[in-house]
Design an enzyme around this catalytic site. Structure first.
Site, short mmCIF file in Angstrom:
data_model
loop_
_atom_site.label_atom_id
_atom_site.label_comp_id
_atom_site.label_asym_id
_atom_site.label_seq_id
_atom_site.Cartn_x
_atom_site.Cartn_y
_atom_site.Cartn_z
N LYS A 100 0.83 -1.21 0.00
CA LYS A 100 0.00 0.00 0.00
C LYS A 100 0.86 1.26 0.00
O LYS A 100 1.74 1.42 0.83
CB LYS A 100 -0.90 -0.01 1.24
CG LYS A 100 -2.17 0.78 1.08
CD LYS A 100 -3.12 0.38 2.21
CE LYS A 100 -4.43 1.08 2.17
NZ LYS A 100 -5.17 1.03 0.94
N GLY B 291 6.30 0.86 5.80
CA GLY B 291 7.23 -0.07 5.14
C GLY B 291 7.40 0.23 3.67
O GLY B 291 8.51 0.21 3.13
N CYS B 292 6.31 0.54 3.01
CA CYS B 292 6.35 0.82 1.57
C CYS B 292 7.10 2.12 1.29
O CYS B 292 7.84 2.23 0.32
CB CYS B 292 4.94 0.87 1.00
SG CYS B 292 4.06 -0.69 1.23
N THR B 293 6.90 3.09 2.16
CA THR B 293 7.60 4.37 2.03
C THR B 293 9.11 4.16 2.23
O THR B 293 9.92 4.66 1.44
CB THR B 293 7.05 5.40 3.03
OG1 THR B 293 5.65 5.56 2.76
CG2 THR B 293 7.74 6.74 2.90
N ALA C 133 10.48 2.37 -0.95
CA ALA C 133 10.52 3.25 -2.13
C ALA C 133 11.59 4.33 -1.98
O ALA C 133 12.31 4.64 -2.93
CB ALA C 133 9.15 3.87 -2.37
#
Length: 149
Positions: A40, A45-47, A50
């Site tokens: 998401k 975590g995704c931030t 990325a």
């Protein structure tokens, strides 16, 4: 869930990025491609993942790598994520989960004792000919570049 592995041909795909442009696997012929699937946009975590790739963008460029992020978020969410964190690579808005399913990263997950279906954070490294070189399933979000390069 199909399990793609090193040596397999990467699935041909076509999906819209954050700006509505169509992106296909064939667009990257002659380049190495990192396709990272994340659950998401704008979650911690995704931030971290990325931004780690963004902070090492030049290293990827020097080694002739392109990067592509994929999640089931809407174009608008992907656009906000890309703009907020100044990500230099496209993010696919795979709302119908065609790319996600083709790569076999949709499946059961556990979070805080609950089980549900979602995107399993996975990265595929695809060579210049469209063959999978490596599949990283245990992604270290804060140190992902080191896992890839």
């Amino acid at each position: 869930m199909t399990k793609l592995k090193a040596g397999d041909k990467a699935p041909e795909f076509s999906a819209k990025d954050q700006d509505g442009n169509t992106v296909k696997l064939s667009d990257f012929k002659g380049k190495k491609l990192v396709v990272f699937f994340y659950p998401k946009a704008s979650t911690p975590g995704c931030t971290a993942e990325a931004c780690n790739l963004r902070d090492n963008w030049e290293q990827f460029q020097e080694k002739n790598y392109a990067i592509l992020g994929v999640s089931a978020d809407s174009q608008k969410k992907q656009q906000n994520f890309k703009n907020k964190y100044e990500l230099p690579f496209p993010l696919l808005a795979d709302e119908d989960k065609e790319v996600i399913t083709a790569f076999g990263v949709w499946g059961p997950k556990k979070f805080m004792g609950k089980e549900y279906d979602g995107i399993n954070r996975t990265t595929f490294i695809i060579d210049e000919e469209g063959k999978i070189e490596e599949v990283i399933e245990k992604v270290k979000t804060k140190d992902h570049t080191a896992q890839i390069l």
